[in-house]
Design a protein around this motif. Structure first.
Motif, PDB file in Angstrom:
ATOM      1  N   LYS A  68     -14.741 -46.947   4.542  1.00  0.00           N
ATOM      2  CA  LYS A  68     -13.895 -45.963   5.216  1.00  0.00           C
ATOM      3  C   LYS A  68     -14.690 -45.014   6.106  1.00  0.00           C
ATOM      4  O   LYS A  68     -14.112 -44.304   6.927  1.00  0.00           O
TER       5      LYS A  68
ATOM      6  N   GLN B  39     -15.660 -40.997   9.171  1.00  0.00           N
ATOM      7  CA  GLN B  39     -14.871 -42.089   9.744  1.00  0.00           C
ATOM      8  C   GLN B  39     -15.809 -43.256  10.015  1.00  0.00           C
ATOM      9  O   GLN B  39     -17.004 -43.058  10.235  1.00  0.00           O
TER      10      GLN B  39
ATOM     11  N   PHE C 155      -8.877 -51.224   5.412  1.00  0.00           N
ATOM     12  CA  PHE C 155      -9.419 -51.124   4.054  1.00  0.00           C
ATOM     13  C   PHE C 155      -8.310 -51.493   3.087  1.00  0.00           C
ATOM     14  O   PHE C 155      -7.259 -50.846   3.056  1.00  0.00           O
TER      15      PHE C 155
ATOM     16  N   ILE D 186      -7.288 -47.244   7.700  1.00  0.00           N
ATOM     17  CA  ILE D 186      -8.163 -46.140   7.322  1.00  0.00           C
ATOM     18  C   ILE D 186      -7.653 -44.901   8.052  1.00  0.00           C
ATOM     19  O   ILE D 186      -7.672 -44.860   9.283  1.00  0.00           O
TER      20      ILE D 186
ATOM     21  N   ASP E 116     -11.670 -56.209   7.418  1.00  0.00           N
ATOM     22  CA  ASP E 116     -12.232 -54.892   7.085  1.00  0.00           C
ATOM     23  C   ASP E 116     -13.628 -54.716   7.673  1.00  0.00           C
ATOM     24  O   ASP E 116     -14.431 -53.933   7.183  1.00  0.00           O
TER      25      ASP E 116
END
Length: 269
Positions: free
Chosen positions: A158, A31, A232, A23, A189
């Motif tokens: 993300k 973020q 991601f 990411i 993730d």
């Protein structure tokens, strides 16, 4: 660029450079974040009337960056994360091409599998039975690295605040499966392989690195193993085998920002 790699008597053709599954860090912007730590920020350096920002009249851009790698974005950690000894992830993890497998799994709710501390009804769990079924189909040489994509694969990963949206994590059966199948590099993730609030036990971290619960001593065999969190994986990368280029920042720390790159295999001979 096409490169041929031979593993187990088979030649694999790969197409470089591959696809980053990191990411990108957007300082001062959206973020992913967990544990409520401050977001990663950048600030123009200022001294004696000079400012490191061309937009403000400076001669160049010259910024100070502040972040917490474990909580602010894609990062890779080594056994130093749970050890008393100060171990550098950069010294232990080399950016070689590693045979890897990407799988997608939907976390279960109200799982009958186990965790320490015990599971809550609302926990979302990656189960060992599902993980084993997926990995048993994979050639052993391509289990060196495991990339897990949780479903649904929402783009909000993300920039998600995990204090507002509790993430999935592994059951102990799942982590034992990962250990038994020889996975050296685990990429997820999620912000952690453990439940975020687990009484500080980090029980899955201990299982992955072969460290007894509540202990901080480890064997030499575990030094090269790594966990990468907050990746991601785009939907256009299908499940299957790849090569992984795990690029880790040259920081002398137990964890550092990283850029894992998945490299597709064109064909096998």
């Amino acid at each position: 660029m096409r490169v041929e790699i031979e593993i187990g008597g088979k030649t694999h053709r790969v197409q470089l450079p591959g696809t980053s599954i990191a990411i990108p860090m957007q300082f001062n912007g959206a973020q992913p974040n967990t544990y409520g730590v401050p977001g990663a920020v950048s600030k123009a350096y200022e001294q004696d009337g000079w400012v490191g920002d061309v937009r403000r009249g400076g001669s160049c851009n010259f910024e100070t960056y502040t972040l917490t790698p474990h909580c602010n974005g894609t990062h890779t950690e080594c056994v130093g994360h749970i050890a008393a000894e100060r171990i550098s992830v950069h010294h232990q993890i080399q950016a070689n091409l590693v045979p890897a497998t990407l799988i997608s799994i939907s976390p279960a709710t109200q799982s009958s599998e186990t965790y320490d501390p015990p599971l809550n009804p609302e926990d979302k769990v990656i189960e060992g039975a599902v993980l084993r079924q997926a990995l048993e189909k994979i050639p052993p040489e391509f289990r060196q690295a495991l990339i897990l994509r949780t479903l649904p694969n929402e783009p909000t990963k993300k920039s998600r605040d995990y204090m507002q949206d509790a993430p999935a994590f592994f059951s102990h059966e799942a982590m034992r499966t990962i250990f038994e199948m020889g996975v050296q590099h685990l990429l997820v993730d999620m912000p952690s392989v453990d439940r975020l609030f687990d009484e500080g036990k980090l029980s899955n971290h201990h299982l992955f690195w072969g460290v007894e619960p509540g202990q901080d001593d480890f064997s030499a065999e575990t030094l090269r193993k790594s966990i990468t969190e907050m990746i991601f994986v785009p939907d256009d990368l299908p499940d299957g085998v790849y090569f992984l280029n795990l690029q880790v920042a040259a920081w002398k720390s137990d964890a550092a920002p990283s850029n894992p790159v998945l490299i597709p295999i064109d064909e096998k001979e």
